[in-house]
Scaffold this active site. Structure first.
Site, short mmCIF file in Angstrom:
data_model
loop_
_atom_site.label_atom_id
_atom_site.label_comp_id
_atom_site.label_asym_id
_atom_site.label_seq_id
_atom_site.Cartn_x
_atom_site.Cartn_y
_atom_site.Cartn_z
N GLY A 15 0.84 -1.21 0.00
CA GLY A 15 0.00 0.00 0.00
C GLY A 15 0.87 1.25 0.00
N ARG A 25 13.39 10.09 -3.58
CA ARG A 25 14.28 11.22 -3.89
C ARG A 25 15.56 11.15 -3.06
NH1 ARG A 25 14.75 15.98 -1.00
NH2 ARG A 25 15.43 17.86 -2.12
N ARG A 29 19.29 10.76 -4.59
CA ARG A 29 20.28 11.84 -4.43
C ARG A 29 21.46 11.37 -3.57
NH1 ARG A 29 17.27 17.00 -5.19
NH2 ARG A 29 16.66 16.81 -7.39
N ARG A 76 1.22 -5.41 -5.18
CA ARG A 76 1.43 -6.54 -4.28
C ARG A 76 1.60 -7.74 -5.19
NH1 ARG A 76 -2.89 -3.69 -1.24
NH2 ARG A 76 -1.95 -2.92 0.67
N ASP A 107 5.48 -4.56 6.13
CA ASP A 107 6.06 -5.86 6.47
C ASP A 107 6.05 -6.85 5.30
OD1 ASP A 107 3.35 -6.11 6.65
OD2 ASP A 107 3.32 -6.92 8.69
N GLY A 108 5.05 -6.77 4.41
CA GLY A 108 5.04 -7.64 3.22
C GLY A 108 6.26 -7.35 2.36
N THR A 129 4.23 2.95 5.73
CA THR A 129 2.83 2.51 5.72
C THR A 129 2.04 3.45 6.62
OG1 THR A 129 1.28 0.87 6.60
CG2 THR A 129 3.53 0.67 7.36
N ASP A 131 -0.27 2.63 8.38
CA ASP A 131 -0.72 1.88 9.56
C ASP A 131 0.21 2.02 10.76
OD1 ASP A 131 -2.85 1.00 8.09
OD2 ASP A 131 -2.00 -0.96 7.62
N ASP A 133 2.52 0.13 11.72
CA ASP A 133 2.51 -1.15 12.44
C ASP A 133 3.78 -1.98 12.22
OD1 ASP A 133 2.04 -1.68 9.77
OD2 ASP A 133 0.44 -3.13 10.14
N ARG A 166 -26.22 15.04 15.99
CA ARG A 166 -26.27 13.65 15.53
C ARG A 166 -25.12 12.82 16.07
NH1 ARG A 166 -27.66 14.96 9.28
NH2 ARG A 166 -29.85 14.39 9.35
N MET A 173 -8.78 3.70 8.14
CA MET A 173 -8.06 2.50 7.70
C MET A 173 -7.38 1.79 8.87
SD MET A 173 -6.45 2.99 3.95
CE MET A 173 -7.40 2.38 2.57
N GLY A 174 -6.95 0.58 8.62
CA GLY A 174 -6.28 -0.23 9.64
C GLY A 174 -6.95 -1.57 9.75
N ARG A 175 -6.52 -2.50 8.87
CA ARG A 175 -7.14 -3.82 8.84
C ARG A 175 -6.73 -4.63 10.07
NH1 ARG A 175 -6.11 -6.13 3.18
NH2 ARG A 175 -7.24 -4.32 2.47
N GLY A 189 -11.18 14.16 19.66
CA GLY A 189 -12.04 14.10 20.85
C GLY A 189 -13.21 13.16 20.65
O1 F6P Z 1 -1.53 -1.21 4.70
C1 F6P Z 1 -2.10 0.01 4.47
C2 F6P Z 1 -3.57 -0.12 4.19
O2 F6P Z 1 -3.99 1.16 3.83
C3 F6P Z 1 -4.43 -0.67 5.33
O3 F6P Z 1 -4.73 0.25 6.33
C4 F6P Z 1 -5.65 -1.11 4.57
O4 F6P Z 1 -6.34 -2.08 5.26
C5 F6P Z 1 -5.07 -1.64 3.30
O5 F6P Z 1 -3.84 -0.98 3.09
C6 F6P Z 1 -5.95 -1.44 2.09
O6 F6P Z 1 -5.35 -2.01 0.99
P1 F6P Z 1 -5.82 -1.89 -0.51
O7 F6P Z 1 -5.11 -0.72 -1.10
O8 F6P Z 1 -5.40 -3.15 -1.14
O9 F6P Z 1 -7.29 -1.67 -0.50
#
Ligand code: F6P
Length: 327
Positions: A15, A25, A29, A76, A107-108, A129, A131, A133, A166, A173-175, A189
């Site tokens: 991603g 860059r 450089r 990927r 990590d991938g 990334t 994330d 992570d 409401r 994001m964050g799988r 907040g």
């Molecule tokens: O790893 C980064 C990330 O944005 C995650 O937060 C999210 O779950 C995933 O990639 C989404 O991936 P894709 O671009 O394949 O939809």
């Protein structure tokens, strides 16, 4: 490492994240600074298999520092997970005369880097990334930009939620990781934050928090949900059923991965890119460039992959203490 590095390849994989271009860059450089040549490998590991490249010189990376996305494209690659695929990648390295590769990603990407280094290709990794992570590094390129994008969007949502009194359910994001959700939740907040690392107790984590916020005087409520927790739409429906509210659900999605990198991401990416190439120039390889306590350290790829980063639960306590539900 015995052989002097004369030509390196740089790629972005997985991603994308804001700041990847700044890292490309800096790698280019710095390579030129040390008298090396630099080749951009397009479309990540798949591009290395296919021999998909572009020559990078100083002018090729001009004006990309502030640019979101990645000029090298990203992918990927399933094929790189196979032995055959990796053999093809090694052939490309030989064909292009690459003495080393700088791989920018998560990590991938580093799992791929480890496999390639086992086949004798010197590799350095740079964590990027949204994330945040990656266990070995306090910080990953893109996190700050993504947080700021999400915060800007949620601030806008809050205006209209406040006017209409409401409840808003926002999916960020964050799988697998809740760093983005928790950081953003504190910064906006939020009434409740749901992360994949913590099993949701709907009554305690949502119903009671919204009730307490209401009793404390709040008339609108912000629920931030990390993607990995489940569908924000379903959570919205349950809030309707159990509290009688009429929530509006917003999925921020890939907008969080775009946009110009923040100053923090540009500076970190530049520092990491510089140190990755400096390591090659000084004869070191096989590591991920990490930040620890603000300094740059090199962590062997295998060790880097074995490390896990835990969500700092004390941040939850901060949220608990300062949110509207604290009467
Ligand atoms: O790893 C980064 C990330 O944005 C995650 O937060 C999210 O779950 C995933 O990639 C989404 O991936 P894709 O671009 O394949 O939809």
């Amino acid at each position: 490492m015995d052989k002097k590095i004369r030509r390196i390849g740089v790629l972005t994989s997985g991603g994308d994240s804001p700041g990847m271009n700044a890292a490309v860059r800096a790698v280019t450089r710095t390579a030129l600074h040390y008298g090396m040549e630099c080749i951009g490998i397009r479309r990540g590991w798949q591009g290395l298999i296919n021999g998909d490249f572009m020559i990078l010189n100083s002018s090729a990376v001009r004006h990309i520092l502030a640019l979101g996305g990645t000029i090298l494209y990203t992918a990927r690659s399933e094929e790189f997970m196979t032995e055959k695929g990796r053999e093809k990648a090694v052939s490309t390295c030989k064909m292009l005369g690459l003495d080393g590769i700088v791989a920018i990603g998560g990590d991938g990407t580093f799992r791929g880097a480890l496999e390639l280094s086992r086949l004798g290709i010197p590799v350095m990794g740079i964590p990027a990334t949204i994330d945040n992570d990656i266990g070995c590094s306090n910080y990953t390129i893109g996190f700050d930009s993504a947080c700021n994008t999400a915060i800007e969007c949620i601030d806008k949502l809050r205006d209209t939620m406040q006017s209409h009194e409401r409840c808003s359910v926002v999916e960020v994001m964050g799988r697998h990781a809740g760093f983005l959700a928790l950081y953003v939740g504190i910064a906006v907040g939020a009434t409740c934050v749901l992360v994949p690392e913590h099993e949701m107790d709907f009554q305690k984590d949502i119903v009671e928090r919204i009730q307490n916020a209401r009793l404390g005087g709040a008339t609108h409520f912000m629920v931030v949900v990390a993607e990995g927790v489940g569908s924000a739409i379903d959570i919205g429906k349950r809030i309707h059923e159990e509290l009688g509210l009429d929530p509006r659900v917003t999925v921020l999605g890939h907008i969080q991965r775009g946009g110009a990198p923040t100053g923090r991401d540009r500076e970190t990416a530049t520092r990491m890119g510089y140190f990755a190439v400096k390591a090659f120039a000084e004869g070191r390889t096989g590591s991920v460039i990490c930040t620890q306590e603000g300094s740059i350290v090199e962590t062997p790829i295998e060790e880097a992959l074995a490390k896990t980063k835990h969500l700092q639960m004390y941040r939850y306590e901060i949220l608990e203490a300062v949110s509207a539900s604290a009467r």
